[in-house]
Design an enzyme around this catalytic site. Structure first.
Site, mmCIF file in Angstrom:
data_model
loop_
_atom_site.group_PDB
_atom_site.id
_atom_site.type_symbol
_atom_site.label_atom_id
_atom_site.label_comp_id
_atom_site.label_asym_id
_atom_site.label_seq_id
_atom_site.Cartn_x
_atom_site.Cartn_y
_atom_site.Cartn_z
ATOM 1 N N HIS A 196 0.826 -1.209 0.000
ATOM 2 C CA HIS A 196 0.000 0.000 0.000
ATOM 3 C C HIS A 196 0.863 1.262 0.000
ATOM 4 C CE1 HIS A 196 0.979 0.868 4.209
ATOM 5 N NE2 HIS A 196 0.836 -0.432 4.433
ATOM 6 N N GLU B 94 -1.695 -6.900 7.501
ATOM 7 C CA GLU B 94 -0.341 -6.728 8.018
ATOM 8 C C GLU B 94 -0.112 -7.642 9.218
ATOM 9 O OE1 GLU B 94 2.681 -6.390 7.947
ATOM 10 O OE2 GLU B 94 3.031 -4.233 7.669
#
Length: 250
Positions: A9, A87
């Site tokens: 990202h 994550e």
């Protein structure tokens, strides 16, 4: 030959503030949005199209994916969101500034917390409001599968079932796949693809918003991989990622 594109990202607010983010759902900065837009424009310019895209259930990855697809004029691309691409969970470190934590505990300890393959930070208490069991997006996930902290080994164990059950079958079926995820969930995939050792994976730095192309053989083993974009810019971005966990020098 198959191709797979992986993309971390764009810069998030807590990337900017140098905080441990983990499963905290922070958004992109304006820089992060621009990184995503440029990534999409680069993919379009290089002739990439996708039949399917995946992202985690965290908005910084989702927004990166949508901005990139919009820049490609490909908003119609089917998208699958899955928590297994989240994550790594940083437990009690989530929200703490990395440099301040390094100044308190030392660079070496913070590097261990950030990157050690089998050492996890202290877990969140089960009643901590930051625990994922209180987040409605994980309501259908069995409670015992939701982490209160993770080491990279745990992240690999979480990510690989999604690779084996969703991403790999799609690639074998001839679908062109884009994955927008996070530094450590992508590190887990790359470790698997490149058969990187537990020790060597610690040194892998993945820059934000840079498309990483994998060319794969019929067994989905890498033929080669490379970043799209300016090499000097990518090297500088990798160095910045590596420096995040170090104490600031006076």
């Amino acid at each position: 030959m198959y191709k797979l594109v992986l993309m971390r990202h764009g810069e998030s607010q807590w990337n900017l503030e140098n905080r441990f983010t983990g499963w905290t759902d922070v958004d992109l900065t304006e820089v992060g949005r621009e990184q995503a837009r440029r990534a999409g424009e680069l993919l379009k310019r290089e002739g990439y199209t996708f039949d399917l895209a995946y992202a985690s259930v965290l908005k910084r990855a989702i927004r990166t994916l949508w901005i990139a697809l919009d820049a490609m004029d490909a908003m119609y691309t089917p998208v699958g969101l899955n928590w297994r691409l989240n994550e790594r969970h940083y437990g009690q470190l989530q929200g703490l500034n990395k440099a301040e934590t390094a100044a308190k505990y030392g660079d070496e300890q913070v590097l261990i917390w950030r990157r050690a393959y089998a050492i996890a930070p202290e877990p969140l208490d089960i009643d901590d409001p930051r625990h994922p069991r209180f987040d409605s997006r994980y309501a259908k996930i069995p409670a015992e599968q939701l982490p209160a902290t993770e080491c990279l080994r745990d992240t690999v164990a979480r990510v690989l079932p999604f690779w084996n059950e969703s991403i790999a079958p799609a690639i074998r079926a001839g679908r062109r796949v884009l994955v927008a995820a996070h530094g450590n969930s992508l590190r887990a995939l790359i470790k698997h693809l490149d058969n990187i050792s537990d020790d060597a994976i610690v040194e892998l730095n993945i820059p934000t918003g840079q498309p990483l192309v994998y060319e794969l053989d019929e067994n989905l083993r890498p033929i080669r991989h490379y970043y799209l974009g300016d090499a000097a810019e990518i090297e500088a971005a990798m160095a910045a990622v590596a420096a995040q966990g170090k104490a600031k020098k006076d």
